[in-house]
Scaffold this motif. Sequence first.
Motif, short mmCIF file in Angstrom:
data_model
loop_
_atom_site.label_atom_id
_atom_site.label_comp_id
_atom_site.label_asym_id
_atom_site.label_seq_id
_atom_site.Cartn_x
_atom_site.Cartn_y
_atom_site.Cartn_z
N PHE A 34 5.30 -20.25 -5.80
CA PHE A 34 4.44 -20.89 -7.06
C PHE A 34 5.49 -22.38 -6.86
O PHE A 34 4.93 -23.21 -6.89
N VAL A 35 6.52 -22.10 -7.60
CA VAL A 35 7.39 -23.76 -8.39
C VAL A 35 7.31 -24.25 -6.74
O VAL A 35 7.11 -26.01 -6.56
N GLU A 36 8.29 -23.76 -5.80
CA GLU A 36 7.46 -24.48 -4.33
C GLU A 36 6.37 -24.96 -3.54
O GLU A 36 6.61 -26.05 -3.74
N SER A 37 5.96 -24.43 -4.21
CA SER A 37 3.87 -25.16 -3.82
C SER A 37 3.97 -26.55 -4.66
O SER A 37 3.50 -27.31 -4.22
N ARG A 38 4.12 -26.17 -5.97
CA ARG A 38 3.87 -27.14 -7.24
C ARG A 38 4.88 -28.80 -6.45
O ARG A 38 4.41 -29.79 -6.33
N GLN A 39 5.99 -27.61 -6.31
CA GLN A 39 6.84 -29.39 -5.33
C GLN A 39 6.66 -30.26 -4.52
O GLN A 39 6.81 -31.55 -4.70
N GLU A 40 5.68 -28.98 -3.14
CA GLU A 40 5.47 -29.90 -2.34
C GLU A 40 4.22 -30.63 -2.78
O GLU A 40 4.01 -31.78 -1.89
N ASP A 45 2.22 -36.44 -3.71
CA ASP A 45 1.38 -37.09 -4.35
C ASP A 45 2.06 -38.37 -4.68
O ASP A 45 2.26 -39.30 -4.13
N GLU A 46 3.97 -38.22 -4.61
CA GLU A 46 4.60 -39.44 -5.10
C GLU A 46 4.85 -40.43 -3.00
O GLU A 46 4.26 -41.30 -3.82
N LEU A 47 4.77 -39.58 -2.03
CA LEU A 47 4.70 -39.86 -1.06
C LEU A 47 3.41 -41.07 -1.01
O LEU A 47 3.16 -42.25 -0.41
N GLU A 48 1.93 -40.72 -1.57
CA GLU A 48 0.60 -40.54 -0.47
C GLU A 48 0.72 -42.62 -1.77
O GLU A 48 0.15 -43.46 -1.62
N VAL A 49 1.88 -42.19 -3.20
CA VAL A 49 1.24 -43.84 -3.81
C VAL A 49 2.37 -44.53 -3.05
O VAL A 49 2.12 -46.27 -3.21
N SER A 85 10.84 -36.50 -6.06
CA SER A 85 11.12 -35.29 -6.42
C SER A 85 12.75 -34.40 -6.32
O SER A 85 12.43 -33.39 -5.75
N GLY A 86 14.05 -35.00 -6.05
CA GLY A 86 15.36 -35.32 -5.16
C GLY A 86 15.51 -34.64 -4.21
O GLY A 86 16.36 -34.38 -3.66
N THR A 87 14.45 -35.37 -3.45
CA THR A 87 14.85 -35.09 -1.88
C THR A 87 14.54 -36.83 -0.91
O THR A 87 13.79 -36.98 -2.02
N GLY A 88 15.36 -36.87 -0.57
CA GLY A 88 15.11 -38.35 0.41
C GLY A 88 13.81 -38.31 1.38
O GLY A 88 12.97 -37.34 1.71
#
Length: 147
Positions: A34-40, A45-49, A85-88
């Motif tokens: 669940f946490v992994e799917s929420r992180q994705e 969402d951030e990449l879309e913005v 979210s902590g990833t490049g």
Amino acid sequence: MPRNRAVSTTLSYTLSLAIASILVSGLLIAGGNFVESRQEQVIRDELEVIGQQVASDIARIDRLVVAADSDPTARLNHTFPARVSGTGYRVSVDSTADELTLESTSPEVSVTVSLTTRTDLGDSTAGGGVITVFYDESSEQLEVRDG
């Protein structure tokens, strides 16, 4: 008869521990997924913005180049988060598809944004952080690169 009762208690205790262990393991695995799917989803969402903002910068430079009489020089630096979210992530312009693609590294999430320009696009990439959108006079193309 008393010996049978002692075996029954020990067996009951062992079975209870085994069932509890299985339930706790199942909850941890389900919670992790669940946490992994929420992180994705948050990364997407951030990449879309960010993708929409870079597309807007490309459109802005395109309008400046089209409006210029001759020898246009246009460059725009825009500061974005270096990590989502902590990833490049990487921003890539695909000139054949007129698309802007943003891809995170871990977990791998990809977002595509359509581009509409009157000026030709050049295949180019940039990392997160400061992204420069510019018009390359030598190739007469719009490109992105690290700022």
